[in-house]
Design a protein around this motif. Structure first.
Motif, mmCIF file in Angstrom:
data_model
loop_
_atom_site.group_PDB
_atom_site.id
_atom_site.type_symbol
_atom_site.label_atom_id
_atom_site.label_comp_id
_atom_site.label_asym_id
_atom_site.label_seq_id
_atom_site.Cartn_x
_atom_site.Cartn_y
_atom_site.Cartn_z
ATOM 1 N N GLY A 99 -8.991 15.937 -0.484
ATOM 2 C CA GLY A 99 -9.976 16.911 0.549
ATOM 3 C C GLY A 99 -11.326 16.046 0.851
ATOM 4 N N TYR A 112 -15.859 0.301 4.171
ATOM 5 C CA TYR A 112 -14.714 -0.832 5.230
ATOM 6 C C TYR A 112 -15.410 -1.651 5.936
ATOM 7 C CZ TYR A 112 -11.700 3.672 4.211
ATOM 8 O OH TYR A 112 -11.934 4.968 3.997
ATOM 9 N N TRP A 114 -15.105 -3.657 8.008
ATOM 10 C CA TRP A 114 -15.844 -3.364 10.008
ATOM 11 C C TRP A 114 -16.737 -2.551 10.251
ATOM 12 C CZ3 TRP A 114 -11.607 -1.835 7.691
ATOM 13 C CH2 TRP A 114 -10.755 -0.054 6.956
ATOM 14 N N PHE A 127 -14.634 13.759 11.137
ATOM 15 C CA PHE A 127 -13.209 14.533 10.708
ATOM 16 C C PHE A 127 -13.941 16.063 10.777
ATOM 17 C CE2 PHE A 127 -12.207 10.884 8.676
ATOM 18 C CZ PHE A 127 -11.529 9.938 8.876
ATOM 19 N N GLU B 182 -7.229 1.824 -2.813
ATOM 20 C CA GLU B 182 -8.222 2.682 -3.125
ATOM 21 C C GLU B 182 -9.085 2.405 -1.588
ATOM 22 O OE1 GLU B 182 -10.573 0.503 -5.707
ATOM 23 O OE2 GLU B 182 -9.313 1.387 -7.204
ATOM 24 N N MET B 183 -9.252 2.179 -1.242
ATOM 25 C CA MET B 183 -9.451 1.536 0.650
ATOM 26 C C MET B 183 -8.815 3.021 1.653
ATOM 27 S SD MET B 183 -10.665 -1.249 2.561
ATOM 28 C CE MET B 183 -11.400 -2.490 2.114
ATOM 29 N N ILE B 184 -7.810 3.959 1.374
ATOM 30 C CA ILE B 184 -7.162 4.193 1.942
ATOM 31 C C ILE B 184 -6.958 6.060 1.719
ATOM 32 C CG2 ILE B 184 -4.629 5.633 2.549
ATOM 33 C CD1 ILE B 184 -3.772 2.263 2.389
ATOM 34 N N ASN B 185 -7.586 5.687 -0.264
ATOM 35 C CA ASN B 185 -7.582 7.012 -0.676
ATOM 36 C C ASN B 185 -9.141 7.604 -0.413
ATOM 37 O OD1 ASN B 185 -5.354 7.195 -1.986
ATOM 38 N ND2 ASN B 185 -5.596 6.076 -3.825
ATOM 39 N N VAL B 186 -10.257 6.234 -0.478
ATOM 40 C CA VAL B 186 -11.814 7.048 -0.274
ATOM 41 C C VAL B 186 -11.102 7.741 0.599
ATOM 42 C CG1 VAL B 186 -12.407 5.055 0.924
ATOM 43 C CG2 VAL B 186 -13.650 6.524 -0.980
ATOM 44 N N ALA B 187 -10.255 7.646 1.847
ATOM 45 C CA ALA B 187 -10.415 8.655 3.611
ATOM 46 C C ALA B 187 -9.883 10.102 3.464
ATOM 47 C CB ALA B 187 -9.413 7.439 4.356
ATOM 48 N N TYR B 188 -9.297 9.687 2.157
ATOM 49 C CA TYR B 188 -8.307 11.472 1.883
ATOM 50 C C TYR B 188 -9.499 11.942 1.515
ATOM 51 C CZ TYR B 188 -3.795 9.492 2.654
ATOM 52 O OH TYR B 188 -2.281 8.634 3.712
ATOM 53 N N THR B 189 -10.148 11.328 1.139
ATOM 54 C CA THR B 189 -11.353 12.305 -0.048
ATOM 55 C C THR B 189 -12.784 12.400 1.079
ATOM 56 O OG1 THR B 189 -12.647 10.804 -0.784
ATOM 57 C CG2 THR B 189 -10.897 11.267 -2.348
ATOM 58 N N MET B 190 -12.343 12.124 2.132
ATOM 59 C CA MET B 190 -13.338 12.755 3.234
ATOM 60 C C MET B 190 -12.696 13.276 4.267
ATOM 61 S SD MET B 190 -16.004 9.150 3.081
ATOM 62 C CE MET B 190 -14.882 7.817 3.706
ATOM 63 N N GLY B 191 -11.858 13.385 3.779
ATOM 64 C CA GLY B 191 -11.183 14.518 4.902
ATOM 65 C C GLY B 191 -10.411 14.372 5.529
ATOM 66 N N ALA B 192 -9.806 13.014 5.612
ATOM 67 C CA ALA B 192 -8.877 12.253 6.700
ATOM 68 C C ALA B 192 -8.197 12.834 7.096
ATOM 69 C CB ALA B 192 -9.193 10.346 6.329
ATOM 70 N N ASP B 196 -5.255 10.336 10.991
ATOM 71 C CA ASP B 196 -7.120 9.213 10.655
ATOM 72 C C ASP B 196 -6.785 7.835 9.793
ATOM 73 O OD1 ASP B 196 -8.387 11.296 12.156
ATOM 74 O OD2 ASP B 196 -8.730 12.432 10.669
ATOM 75 N N LYS B 200 -8.421 4.707 11.779
ATOM 76 C CA LYS B 200 -9.272 4.131 11.585
ATOM 77 C C LYS B 200 -9.374 3.564 10.162
ATOM 78 C CE LYS B 200 -10.965 7.576 14.065
ATOM 79 N NZ LYS B 200 -10.849 8.670 14.463
ATOM 80 N N VAL B 201 -8.872 3.377 9.715
ATOM 81 C CA VAL B 201 -8.447 2.170 8.021
ATOM 82 C C VAL B 201 -7.349 1.359 8.261
ATOM 83 C CG1 VAL B 201 -8.381 2.018 6.270
ATOM 84 C CG2 VAL B 201 -9.269 4.254 6.755
#
Ligand SMILES: Nc1ncnc2c1ncn2[C@@H]1O[C@H](COP(=O)(O)OP(=O)(O)OP(=O)(O)O)[C@@H](O)[C@H]1O
Ligand SMILES: [Mg+2]
Lengths: 274, 287
Positions: A99, A112, A114, A127, B182-192, B196, B200-201
């Motif tokens: 989280g 990212y 892009w 978010f 890691e590209m996906i994991n880092v999104a989870y640590t931003m609350g995605a 999302d 978004k990824v």
């Protein structure tokens, strides 16, 4: 400095009242991790790990390669489920649930490609239901903090390694996490850039007083940056070493006798066999 | 005196060790740069030499003209077809079949590939089916398709869609698997949320590969449109080919084949240009 003090008032870091040091910000309770290897073999990577981090502390986790540091950090971030144990943030269990309370900076570059630098930093803000205007202010503020305001509209591939990592840190900070987790964030940088980044990070920590848990195998980096060091052996905490150095540190402190004493202490703890 | 100073060993045999070096080569250069001039010469040669051989063989009538007409005969046959046999109508018919069939294959295949690459559940659900059907030749299904869908447009479009859709699925699913964790994991640590992360990824990260996949697979659509038209059609380039074959008009056959090649090449360049325009951030991957 004056500039920062005035701008800092905007962010919640300053608004938070000093938390009494008795309640840890984050607790790692009896974490174990067992991987099932080939056939029936079991591989114990972590065994009963206990770590406490208090608000506004900068903690480093050092250990040799393959001792389970990344595994532990991924468990703390909630990205990997532990075999046993709990992760608590402000007393609440968040085990196995990533989280925005635990921001993460990885060793590799996870920007990212892009998105522009500004869009990367704003990634987490969308978010939270933040308005576009507030997002822009937040992004500008944190790009300023990491000194990349002139690169807001560049794409990541146009940045150097150190700059990319600064953007990644800004992106994690922009979400204002309770704890910032970093897995060897400067591992891929050359010695000189690495020192610049260490100086930058310490400066940033002094200004924002964020709570940080950082992994590194560079002992000097750990001592220079942190208040406490946890030494991780093969799957176990071998020792906890407080760093009794002044809070404000210059790079030259790395040459002082006190620093070298601590370094000796950390190295000998790392070499101990259980 | 000097003699006594130089008592340091001088006559030590240098250790003989063989090192291997890369020999220099321009023609066989692997990612070491290539002269533009030579590249142009080779491109020209690749076009001119076959054309020259064709011209020589056909004009000297080393082969019966019915089997191999001269390039000029082919071109004039083409002009006649455009002028008298309504070839534009056939081009249009084939193109619209390819377009509709291919769009359907993209609309089904891309989301399915994204879902299979993203979710283990979807992968487990669909991959046995996709994996098996992929090995069944679509040409074998053609009689069935005609029985089911008749001889009209729907059956032709179905042949194209079925022929291409599985390749879209497999290639898009593979593209998703190339996204670093890691590209996906880092999104989870931003609350995605997972939703999302998907939008978004995963979608933007695979977008260039999706365009590449479509570009590669559109050539497949052209193969299948010709197969469909060879079997049952009143127009289209494939129909023109089979019609010309009945009257042994090899010049017309060759012209239609060449025309398909030219249209394909045009589409390829257009899609390449499109992906360059749409994904300027990805241009470090391409040359
Ligand atoms: N998915 C997995 N399955 C089985 N074993 C694993 C898995 N992931 C990691 N390991 C093992 O766990 C151990 C710890 O790995 P980890 O990546 O946490 O080490 P590390 O301390 O971060 O090392 P480094 O400093 O090199 O990054 C290693 O011995 C590794 O082989
Ligand atoms: Mg690691």
């Amino acid at each position: 400095m004056q500039d920062y003090a005035s701008t800092l008032n905007k962010t919640s870091y300053q608004e938070v009242a000093p938390v009494p040091h008795r309640f840890p910000k984050m607790e790692v309770e009896n974490i174990s991790k067992v991987y099932s290897g080939k056939g029936k073999q079991l591989l114990t990577v972590l065994q009963n790990i206990n770590i406490k981090i208090f608000s506004r502390e900068f903690i480093c986790l050092v250990g040799t390669s393959g001792c389970g540091k990344s595994t532990l950090l991924n468990i703390i971030a909630g990205l990997l489920a532990p075999s046993a144990g709990e992760i608590l943030i402000d007393g609440q269990s968040v085990t196995g649930r990533p989280g925005s309370d635990r921001g993460m900076v990885f060793q590799g570059y996870t920007l990212y490609p892009w998105l522009t630098v500004a869009q990367n930093v704003a990634f987490g803000l969308q978010f939270q239901g933040m308005s576009k205007g507030d997002q822009r202010d937040q992004v500008n503020y944190f790009l300023n903090v990491v000194g990349l305001e002139n690169f807001a509209n560049n794409y990541p591939r146009q940045l150097s390694g150190g700059m990319k990592q600064r953007v990644a840190i800004a992106r994690a900070l922009a979400n204002e996490p309770a704890v910032l987790l970093m897995d060897e964030p400067f591992g891929a940088l050359d010695a000189q850039t690495k020192e610049q980044m260490q100086e930058f990070l310490l400066d940033l920590w002094e200004k924002t007083h964020m709570t940080v848990l950082m992994i590194t195998h560079d002992v000097e980096e750990a001592i220079y940056l942190s208040q406490r060091i946890y030494v991780l052996g093969v799957g176990q905490v071998k020792g906890e070493i407080p760093i009794c150095l002044p809070t404000h540190r210059e790079l030259s402190i790395k040459l002082s006798p006190e620093f070298i004493d601590i370094k000796r202490q950390v190295m000998s703890t790392m070499r101990q066999h259980h | 005196m000097l003699e006594s100073i130089s008592t340091v060993p001088v006559s030590v045999e240098p250790i003989k060790r063989k090192y291997s070096y890369l020999s220099t080569s321009t023609f066989w250069s692997i990612r070491q740069g290539f002269p533009k001039r030579l590249s142009l010469v080779l491109v020209a040669m690749s076009l001119v030499i076959p054309l020259a051989i064709w011209t020589i063989v056909s004009t000297l009538q080393l082969v019966t003209p019915t089997f191999l007409p001269t390039p000029l005969a082919v071109i004039s046959a083409g002009i006649t077809m455009f002028a008298e046999n309504n070839l534009w109508g056939d081009v249009l018919a084939s193109c619209s079949r390819v377009l509709v069939g291919f769009l359907l294959a993209a609309l089904i295949g891309v989301p399915m590939g994204l879902a299979m690459g993203t979710f283990y559940s979807m992968d487990s659900l669909f991959s046995p089916l996709v994996g098996t059907v992929r090995y069944m030749p679509i040409t074998g299904f053609v009689p069935l398709i005609i029985i089911w869908a008749g001889l009209d447009e729907p059956s032709k479009i179905l042949i194209i869609t079925l022929g291409v859709v599985l390749y879209n699925v497999i290639m898009v699913a593979d593209a998703v698997k190339f996204i670093p964790n890691e590209m996906i994991n880092v999104a989870y640590t931003m609350g995605a949320s997972r939703w999302d992360v998907l939008w978004k990824v995963i979608v933007p990260a695979t977008f260039p590969s999706v365009l590449d996949t479509l570009r590669v697979n559109i050539s497949g659509a052209w193969n299948f449109v010709v197969i469909a038209e060879l079997l049952a059609a009143q127009n289209g380039l494939g129909f023109k080919i089979i019609q010309a074959q009945r009257f042994l008009q090899t010049d017309k056959v060759l012209f239609c084949i060449a025309l398909i090649g030219v249209i394909g090449l045009g589409l390829d360049y257009a899609l390449k240009w499109l992906s360059k325009v749409l994904t300027p951030w990805a241009d470090q991957v391409r040359h």
